[in-house]
Design a protein around this motif. Structure first.
Motif, PDB file in Angstrom:
ATOM      1  N   GLU A  93      15.585  49.897  70.620  1.00 16.09           N
ATOM      2  CA  GLU A  93      16.965  50.746  70.889  1.00 16.09           C
ATOM      3  C   GLU A  93      17.507  51.216  69.559  1.00 16.09           C
ATOM      4  O   GLU A  93      17.083  50.928  68.353  1.00 16.09           O
ATOM      5  CB  GLU A  93      17.817  49.476  71.331  1.00 16.09           C
ATOM      6  N   LEU A  94      18.434  52.350  69.669  1.00 14.19           N
ATOM      7  CA  LEU A  94      19.100  52.855  68.444  1.00 14.19           C
ATOM      8  C   LEU A  94      20.274  52.376  68.501  1.00 14.19           C
ATOM      9  O   LEU A  94      20.960  51.960  69.453  1.00 14.19           O
ATOM     10  CB  LEU A  94      18.970  54.345  68.842  1.00 14.19           C
ATOM     11  N   LEU A 100      19.013  61.860  66.653  1.00 14.79           N
ATOM     12  CA  LEU A 100      18.998  60.589  65.864  1.00 14.79           C
ATOM     13  C   LEU A 100      17.512  59.842  65.912  1.00 14.79           C
ATOM     14  O   LEU A 100      16.870  59.571  65.122  1.00 14.79           O
ATOM     15  CB  LEU A 100      19.762  59.285  66.514  1.00 14.79           C
ATOM     16  N   ALA A 101      16.914  59.821  67.296  1.00 17.97           N
ATOM     17  CA  ALA A 101      15.599  59.398  67.306  1.00 17.97           C
ATOM     18  C   ALA A 101      14.460  60.524  67.123  1.00 17.97           C
ATOM     19  O   ALA A 101      13.336  60.177  66.907  1.00 17.97           O
ATOM     20  CB  ALA A 101      15.497  59.010  68.908  1.00 17.97           C
ATOM     21  N   GLY A 102      14.951  61.845  66.977  1.00 21.33           N
ATOM     22  CA  GLY A 102      13.961  62.632  66.605  1.00 21.33           C
ATOM     23  C   GLY A 102      12.962  62.944  67.945  1.00 21.33           C
ATOM     24  O   GLY A 102      11.690  63.648  67.442  1.00 21.33           O
ATOM     25  N   ARG A 103      13.299  62.617  69.095  1.00 20.21           N
ATOM     26  CA  ARG A 103      12.450  63.023  70.297  1.00 20.21           C
ATOM     27  C   ARG A 103      13.333  63.074  71.211  1.00 20.21           C
ATOM     28  O   ARG A 103      14.713  62.566  71.105  1.00 20.21           O
ATOM     29  CB  ARG A 103      11.080  62.085  70.346  1.00 20.21           C
ATOM     30  N   VAL A 104      13.127  63.612  72.444  1.00 17.13           N
ATOM     31  CA  VAL A 104      13.963  63.628  73.634  1.00 17.13           C
ATOM     32  C   VAL A 104      14.465  62.198  74.193  1.00 17.13           C
ATOM     33  O   VAL A 104      13.477  61.553  74.835  1.00 17.13           O
ATOM     34  CB  VAL A 104      13.479  64.532  74.502  1.00 17.13           C
ATOM     35  N   GLY A 109      17.856  56.059  77.053  1.00 14.16           N
ATOM     36  CA  GLY A 109      16.157  55.671  76.578  1.00 14.16           C
ATOM     37  C   GLY A 109      15.494  57.036  76.400  1.00 14.16           C
ATOM     38  O   GLY A 109      15.889  57.959  76.751  1.00 14.16           O
ATOM     39  N   PRO A 110      14.036  56.671  75.941  1.00 16.16           N
ATOM     40  CA  PRO A 110      13.507  57.957  75.755  1.00 16.16           C
ATOM     41  C   PRO A 110      13.036  58.573  76.996  1.00 16.16           C
ATOM     42  O   PRO A 110      12.669  58.005  78.011  1.00 16.16           O
ATOM     43  CB  PRO A 110      12.060  57.314  75.094  1.00 16.16           C
ATOM     44  N   ALA A 162      17.852  51.093  77.792  1.00 14.17           N
ATOM     45  CA  ALA A 162      18.820  50.153  77.280  1.00 14.17           C
ATOM     46  C   ALA A 162      20.445  50.439  77.869  1.00 14.17           C
ATOM     47  O   ALA A 162      20.817  51.561  78.166  1.00 14.17           O
ATOM     48  CB  ALA A 162      18.988  50.264  75.792  1.00 14.17           C
ATOM     49  N   TRP A 163      21.319  49.557  77.559  1.00 13.87           N
ATOM     50  CA  TRP A 163      22.690  49.714  78.115  1.00 13.87           C
ATOM     51  C   TRP A 163      23.369  50.552  76.864  1.00 13.87           C
ATOM     52  O   TRP A 163      23.102  50.281  75.835  1.00 13.87           O
ATOM     53  CB  TRP A 163      23.404  48.294  78.231  1.00 13.87           C
ATOM     54  N   LEU A 164      24.153  51.511  77.447  1.00 13.06           N
ATOM     55  CA  LEU A 164      25.059  52.344  76.496  1.00 13.06           C
ATOM     56  C   LEU A 164      26.202  51.334  76.193  1.00 13.06           C
ATOM     57  O   LEU A 164      26.772  50.544  76.903  1.00 13.06           O
ATOM     58  CB  LEU A 164      25.601  53.629  77.240  1.00 13.06           C
ATOM     59  N   PRO A 165      26.729  51.611  74.932  1.00 12.72           N
ATOM     60  CA  PRO A 165      27.952  50.828  74.536  1.00 12.72           C
ATOM     61  C   PRO A 165      29.240  51.326  75.376  1.00 12.72           C
ATOM     62  O   PRO A 165      29.013  52.419  75.797  1.00 12.72           O
ATOM     63  CB  PRO A 165      28.130  51.082  73.161  1.00 12.72           C
ATOM     64  N   ARG A 166      30.070  50.695  75.665  1.00 13.98           N
ATOM     65  CA  ARG A 166      31.020  51.085  76.618  1.00 13.98           C
ATOM     66  C   ARG A 166      31.816  52.338  76.087  1.00 13.98           C
ATOM     67  O   ARG A 166      31.935  53.220  77.086  1.00 13.98           O
ATOM     68  CB  ARG A 166      32.278  49.889  76.509  1.00 13.98           C
ATOM     69  N   TRP A 167      32.041  52.502  74.730  1.00 13.90           N
ATOM     70  CA  TRP A 167      32.636  54.094  74.431  1.00 13.90           C
ATOM     71  C   TRP A 167      31.746  54.936  74.964  1.00 13.90           C
ATOM     72  O   TRP A 167      32.252  55.910  75.390  1.00 13.90           O
ATOM     73  CB  TRP A 167      32.923  53.815  73.162  1.00 13.90           C
ATOM     74  N   ALA A 168      30.480  54.890  74.928  1.00 12.17           N
ATOM     75  CA  ALA A 168      29.602  55.936  75.206  1.00 12.17           C
ATOM     76  C   ALA A 168      29.666  56.105  76.620  1.00 12.17           C
ATOM     77  O   ALA A 168      29.447  57.254  77.374  1.00 12.17           O
ATOM     78  CB  ALA A 168      28.078  55.523  74.724  1.00 12.17           C
ATOM     79  N   TYR A 169      29.578  54.942  77.723  1.00  9.78           N
ATOM     80  CA  TYR A 169      29.569  55.075  79.090  1.00  9.78           C
ATOM     81  C   TYR A 169      30.617  55.823  79.520  1.00  9.78           C
ATOM     82  O   TYR A 169      30.735  56.770  80.400  1.00  9.78           O
ATOM     83  CB  TYR A 169      29.333  53.509  79.551  1.00  9.78           C
TER      84      TYR A 169
END
Length: 103
Positions: free
Chosen positions: A3-4, A41-45, A54-55, A64-71
């Motif tokens: 996860e990032l 951030l990840a350097g890939r899609v 996720g990738p 992975a789950w998004l943080p609430r703010w991102a969701y």
């Protein structure tokens, strides 16, 4: 899958650095502003879909789950689906999320 760390402050900075640039197309899971930022951030899609990220090469059931703010950002930005969004426009939505969450 690793996860990032998705930081609200880092996303704000990324948007501000691209104020007049197109940062993505809401509603397109590999090209919405959040996916574009995470991919940088990840350097890939990487993609976002509903509450997950996720990738692009991984089965979405492994994401992975998004943080609430991102969701919330992702959901609120979808009212502009399939239209190009600038950093400034995305920042305005993110500011509404921040006010809603009481940061």
């Amino acid at each position: 899958m690793g996860e990032l760390l998705l930081s609200f402050e880092h996303f704000v900075k990324w948007l501000c650095e691209r104020e007049q640039e197109i940062v993505g197309y809401p509603g397109i899971w590999l090209n919405d502003p959040l996916s574009e930022w995470i991919s940088s951030l990840a350097g890939r899609v990487w993609g976002t879909d509903d509450k997950f990220y996720g990738p692009a090469s991984y089965d979405t059931r492994l994401w992975a789950w998004l943080p609430r703010w991102a969701y919330l950002f992702r959901q609120w930005s979808e009212k502009h689906a399939y239209r190009p969004m600038t950093g400034e426009q995305a920042f305005a939505i993110l500011a509404d999320v921040e006010r809603h969450m009481g940061f």
